[in-house]
Design an enzyme around this catalytic site. Structure first.
Site, PDB file in Angstrom:
ATOM      1  N   ASP A   1       0.797  -1.155   0.018  1.00 24.24           N
ATOM      2  CA  ASP A   1       0.056   0.125   0.085  1.00 24.24           C
ATOM      3  C   ASP A   1       0.943   1.245   0.012  1.00 24.24           C
ATOM      4  OD1 ASP A   1      -2.218  -1.653   0.167  1.00 24.24           O
ATOM      5  OD2 ASP A   1      -2.720  -1.017   2.150  1.00 24.24           O
ATOM      6  N   TRP A  59       1.543  -1.743   9.671  1.00 30.15           N
ATOM      7  CA  TRP A  59       0.552  -1.634   8.454  1.00 30.15           C
ATOM      8  C   TRP A  59       0.293  -0.324   7.919  1.00 30.15           C
ATOM      9  CZ3 TRP A  59      -3.618  -5.699  10.166  1.00 30.15           C
ATOM     10  CH2 TRP A  59      -3.125  -6.894  10.370  1.00 30.15           C
ATOM     11  N   THR A  60      -0.886   0.002   6.919  1.00 29.99           N
ATOM     12  CA  THR A  60      -1.232   1.242   6.441  1.00 29.99           C
ATOM     13  C   THR A  60      -1.493   2.172   7.416  1.00 29.99           C
ATOM     14  OG1 THR A  60      -1.348   0.539   4.311  1.00 29.99           O
ATOM     15  CG2 THR A  60      -3.061   2.104   5.179  1.00 29.99           C
ATOM     16  N   ARG A 124      -8.826  -0.460  10.700  1.00 30.96           N
ATOM     17  CA  ARG A 124      -7.324  -0.362  10.215  1.00 30.96           C
ATOM     18  C   ARG A 124      -7.246   0.608   9.292  1.00 30.96           C
ATOM     19  NH1 ARG A 124      -9.060  -5.402   8.343  1.00 30.96           N
ATOM     20  NH2 ARG A 124      -9.453  -5.282   6.004  1.00 30.96           N
ATOM     21  N   ASP A 125      -6.409   0.978   8.800  1.00 24.34           N
ATOM     22  CA  ASP A 125      -5.875   2.187   7.708  1.00 24.34           C
ATOM     23  C   ASP A 125      -6.361   3.699   8.428  1.00 24.34           C
ATOM     24  OD1 ASP A 125      -5.207  -0.104   6.706  1.00 24.34           O
ATOM     25  OD2 ASP A 125      -7.091  -0.415   5.284  1.00 24.34           O
ATOM     26  N   GLU A 173     -11.233  -0.507   2.545  1.00 21.52           N
ATOM     27  CA  GLU A 173     -10.016  -0.287   3.041  1.00 21.52           C
ATOM     28  C   GLU A 173      -9.454   1.338   2.773  1.00 21.52           C
ATOM     29  OE1 GLU A 173      -7.767  -4.195   3.635  1.00 21.52           O
ATOM     30  OE2 GLU A 173      -8.533  -4.390   1.482  1.00 21.52           O
ATOM     31  N   TRP A 261      -6.352  -8.488  -5.138  1.00 23.85           N
ATOM     32  CA  TRP A 261      -6.194  -9.430  -4.372  1.00 23.85           C
ATOM     33  C   TRP A 261      -6.362 -10.806  -4.762  1.00 23.85           C
ATOM     34  CZ3 TRP A 261      -3.279  -8.920  -0.327  1.00 23.85           C
ATOM     35  CH2 TRP A 261      -3.091  -7.704   0.457  1.00 23.85           C
TER      36      TRP A 261
END
Length: 395
Positions: A1, A59-60, A124-125, A173, A261
């Protein structure tokens, strides 16, 4: 990402998820690049390494310039808020890292996590922006099929304000939030996210909604998402300001992860020893047409500095097909197509000598869509599901 680039000390700073051990190792960290023109990039190495604290890999997230020292790490410190899986139960939580050396390296905040998991699998993100109207930080978060909104005065203490529940986008996301000035002079907020519209016949790319935002809640002009990209390989997209412009609301820049993905580990570059590519940067603007506001995009003009030669072809009348005497491995093609009776008008690119490999780009006028067909390439989708992408076009 890709992580949203920032403009700091006269350069664009760009971080992205990097796995030095792939495919044998696992876990990502943030690698750092800088650029003056968004075309040529200089590698600055890993800025946030993985596995340096008990929690999982990096992670992002997003990074901001704390111009007023709201977090207490110093004026103009760079503050990143990223997702990491917790050491205790591997739940997705948000962790703060800060840099006082102009983004070259980041330190782990002792009060982490700044956002513990609220009891959900998907959390997340985080994307953080500064709200000029209310003088506070605003965050949007990917929470399954929902986008959560949060606010903070200091980047450490966050409070939930509202949720946005999109329809027919599946799991979302890498959410995005920003204001733009449309072609008719109207200011609009845009909420974006990488979404999964495949079950409804939609793309798996960057979905977005235009609307209003009062500092706590986003209200969309229409419930159905629009899509910035109709291809198969533009996911995890981020947009960022044209920091050199005198009118930052007029246009933005965007880039994304060029993968999908459904075949992420089967890309042609695997034979070259790497997997993962980010797109060239594009310029985006907000266009009004018949009362609807839509994003339009094209590659940035700065790419033209890479041109070493130019060929011009006179107008061609074609009944069937015609081969042009133009060759090249990398080129930009600008063409105008007009037709009278053809149902399918287009061009064939990068054709091999035996004519077995090529890419077809064109317009299928009868059904009203433009297409890119990559069936005759070394494309990664062995199921042949992702062979021809289709996008609506304006006549």
């Amino acid at each position: 990402d890709p992580q949203k680039p920032i403009y700091f000390n006269g350069k664009y700073h760009y971080y992205y998820l990097y796995n030095r051990g792939y495919p044998k190792g696992n876990g990502t960290e943030w690698r750092h690049y800088v650029s003056d023109d968004l075309v040529h990039w200089t590698d600055e190495g890993v800025a946030i390494p993985k596995y340096t604290n008990p929690d999982g890999d990096i992670w992002t997230g997003s990074v901001v310039v704390d111009k007023e020292n709201t977090a207490g790490f110093g004026k103009n410190a760079l503050v990143a808020i990223v997702t990491q899986p917790s050491a205790k139960d591997k739940k997705q939580e948000q962790y703060l890292w800060y840099s006082t050396d102009k983004g070259k390296s980041f330190k782990f905040y002792s009060g982490n996590p700044v956002m513990p998991n609220p009891g959900t699998d998907d959390f997340r993100d985080p994307k953080v922006i500064w709200d000029d109207q209310d003088n506070k930080w605003v965050m949007v978060m990917a929470e399954g099929s929902k986008i959560g909104f949060y606010e903070s005065d200091n980047l450490k203490d966050w409070h939930y304000t509202s949720g946005f529940f999109p329809e027919q986008t599946g799991m979302v996301e890498c959410p995005d939030l920003y204001m733009m000035r449309a072609s008719d002079g109207t200011n609009k907020w845009v909420l974006g996210a990488s979404a999964n519209g495949k079950p409804w016949g939609k793309p798996n790319t960057y979905a977005y909604w235009t609307g209003s935002f009062d500092g706590k809640e986003f209200k969309a002009d229409q419930t159905e998402a629009q899509w910035l990209d109709y291809g198969f390989d533009w996911y995890g997209g981020v947009t960022f300001e044209d920091s050199k412009s005198t009118d930052p609301l007029e246009k933005r820049y965007a880039l994304a992860w060029m993968n999908n993905w459904d075949y992420a580990n089967n890309t042609p570059t695997m034979k070259n020893g790497f997997n993962g590519t980010d797109s060239v940067i594009r310029e985006i603007r907000l266009k009004e047409q018949d009362g609807t506001y839509s994003l339009v995009s094209q590659p940035i003009e700065a790419l033209e500095q890479l041109t070493v030669s130019t060929d011009e072809i006179e107008d061609q009348d074609v009944n069937g097909s015609k081969t042009l005497s133009i060759t090249g491995d990398t080129y930009q093609l600008d063409t105008d197509l007009s037709w009278s009776e053809l149902k399918n008008a287009g061009v064939r690119l990068r054709e091999s000598e035996d004519q077995k490999r090529h890419i077809d780009v064109g317009i299928f006028a009868e059904d009203g869509y433009a297409y890119v067909n990559r069936a005759a390439t070394n494309q990664p989708d062995k199921s042949n599901t992702y062979v021809e992408s289709k996008a609506p076009y304006d006549v």
